[in-house]
Design an enzyme around this catalytic site. Structure first.
Site, short mmCIF file in Angstrom:
data_model
loop_
_atom_site.label_atom_id
_atom_site.label_comp_id
_atom_site.label_asym_id
_atom_site.label_seq_id
_atom_site.Cartn_x
_atom_site.Cartn_y
_atom_site.Cartn_z
N HIS A 271 0.84 -1.19 0.00
CA HIS A 271 0.00 0.00 0.00
C HIS A 271 0.87 1.24 0.00
O HIS A 271 1.92 1.25 0.64
CB HIS A 271 -0.93 0.01 1.23
N ASP A 328 -8.01 -5.41 -0.25
CA ASP A 328 -8.49 -6.27 -1.34
C ASP A 328 -8.10 -7.74 -1.18
O ASP A 328 -8.54 -8.58 -1.95
CB ASP A 328 -7.93 -5.77 -2.69
#
Ligand code: CMC
Length: 392
Positions: A271, A328
């Site tokens: 991320h 996700d």
């Protein structure tokens, strides 16, 4: 352009002031309007969170009732929009359809084009989008099956109505399991906003030209589609399936992800901002176990996902680069258990992110943020003379 500071990917550039979402990537903290994501995911509903993001505080009973009522009055979409589905090839990706249908709302509701509309008129445009989005998303799903669409039932709450239009067989037929409703609320809450990510920045930059809400959000939907952003939820399941069909050798795939000559990356890992853990992933992983147990489903790709996480988190490549599972990584396994096909996953992300996009667009307008217009550092040719075709 001598004064321009280069920041590719906007890694260190603050583009706006915002009072909506707080994110501390080092500590793994995410808050909407000051409320922790953990508490909201546990106690709230998606509609309440939508209200919170858009209007700034939690609604009282009268406010949420009114919000629900207003939205329910606008869940129908123009019948002509059904004709769009006849034009899309049957296998066209739901995200392409969603972006087109949302943008086309600006054609059906031209009053949305007025950048000087009153606050009440802007509000109505937002309410319409919140209502019609559930209908559009469920119709995309029904059309992918070749089934007739199901019309909204206004007596149902926001999420139940969406599930009814998606999984219901006939208009009268409403039997949506509470486990499914609660799981859906939780997932949508966890996706509802994430400050200035790629799609939200897109919504803001498109809206900053005074472009209408529907077109701005349609642009955000397109940004979300990419596999490095929201499209990762589809890519994760496809990756896990591939690993399963390849014999389940997780180490082999982790090594592949580390190989700099191989474009493959572990989808659902890493991320830009979170460097310790993604708080959404933590909640989703736990919810995944709970929901699958409640639904009595055992999914072999869940075991692969857990093994993959364990191997990666013990590998110096991932540890040194601070790469952890993101939102996700486990969400798709839940969507699948609820009955959604893989190609719908990113559409569900969009449904969840909608209130965040709307809140950010509204804030940008209210703050009179200037038009977005990044600069560049030019590195191309200078001073060339035109050469006739015969001399090239
Ligand atoms: N697998 C293998 N290596 C990775 C991964 C990964 N998933 N993610 C980052 N790296 C490596 C990358 O190769 C680089 O290594 P090096 O320093 O040796 O060149 C280093 O880690 C830093 O990566 P980056 O690409 O510079 O980081 P970024 O902040 O630009 O990108 C990211 C962030 C999310 C795009 C990236 O981690 C990625 O591609 N992840 C996989 C896709 C994904 O899961 N996306 C969903 C993001 S979260 C939800 C959302 O936004 O929708």
């Amino acid at each position: 352009s001598g004064y321009v500071t280069l920041d590719s990917g906007f890694k260190n550039t603050g583009a706006t002031k915002s009072a909506i979402t707080f994110l501390d990537g080092e500590k793994g903290i995410l808050k909407y309007r000051g409320y922790s994501i953990e508490e909201l995911a546990e106690k709230s509903t998606f509609l309440e969170v939508a209200y919170l993001l858009i209007y700034g505080s939690l609604p009282n009973q009268a406010q949420i009732d009114n919000f629900q009522h207003q939205i329910s009055r606008h869940t129908l979409v123009h019948e002509d929009m059904k004709k769009f589905f006849d034009g899309f090839p049957s296998k066209s990706h739901p995200m392409g359809q969603l972006a087109s249908l949302v943008c086309s709302l600006s054609a059906f509701y031209p009053e949305s084009l007025d950048p000087h509309a009153t606050a009440e008129e802007m509000d109505l445009t937002m309410i319409k989008l919140l209502g019609k989005m559930t209908t559009i998303v469920s119709w995309i799903y029904k059309k992918s099956l070749g089934h007739p669409v199901i019309y909204p039932q206004n007596k149902l709450d926001y999420v139940t109505n969406f599930l009814h239009m998606t999984f219901g067989q006939r208009t009268e037929d409403v039997e949506i399991d509470d486990v499914v409703v609660n799981a859906m609320n939780k997932l949508l809450i966890l996706h509802a906003d994430h400050e200035q990510n790629c799609s939200t920045s897109t919504v803001r930059i498109v809206g900053s030209s005074d472009c209408n809400l529907y077109a701005s959000i349609s642009a955000g939907i397109s940004a979300l589609w990419g596999p490095l952003h929201g499209g990762a939820n589809q890519a994760v399941i496809e990756m896990l399936e591939k690993i399963k069909n390849d014999g389940g050798d997780v180490d082999k795939w982790v090594n592949k992800a580390k190989d700099k000559n191989d474009p493959f990356r572990l989808m659902g890992f890493g991320h830009r901002v979170y460097k310790n853990f993604d708080p959404r992933a933590k909640i989703i992983k736990k919810a995944c176990d709970e929901i699958l147990a409640k639904l009595g489903i055992s999914d072999p790709v869940l075991d692969i996902a857990k093994k993959l996480e364990e191997v990666a988190l013990n590998d110096p490549y991932f540890v040194d680069r601070k790469l952890y599972p993101n939102v996700d990584f486990y969400s798709g396994i839940i969507y699948r258990a609820l009955g959604f096909p893989t190609e719908m996953f990113t559409v569900l992300f969009a449904l969840g992110r909608l209130p965040g996009w709307i809140a950010q667009w509204k804030e940008m307008r209210e703050n009179n943020d200037p038009i977005g217009r990044p600069r560049q550092i030019y590195i191309g040719e200078n001073d060339r003379s035109y050469v006739e075709m015969s001399k090239r």
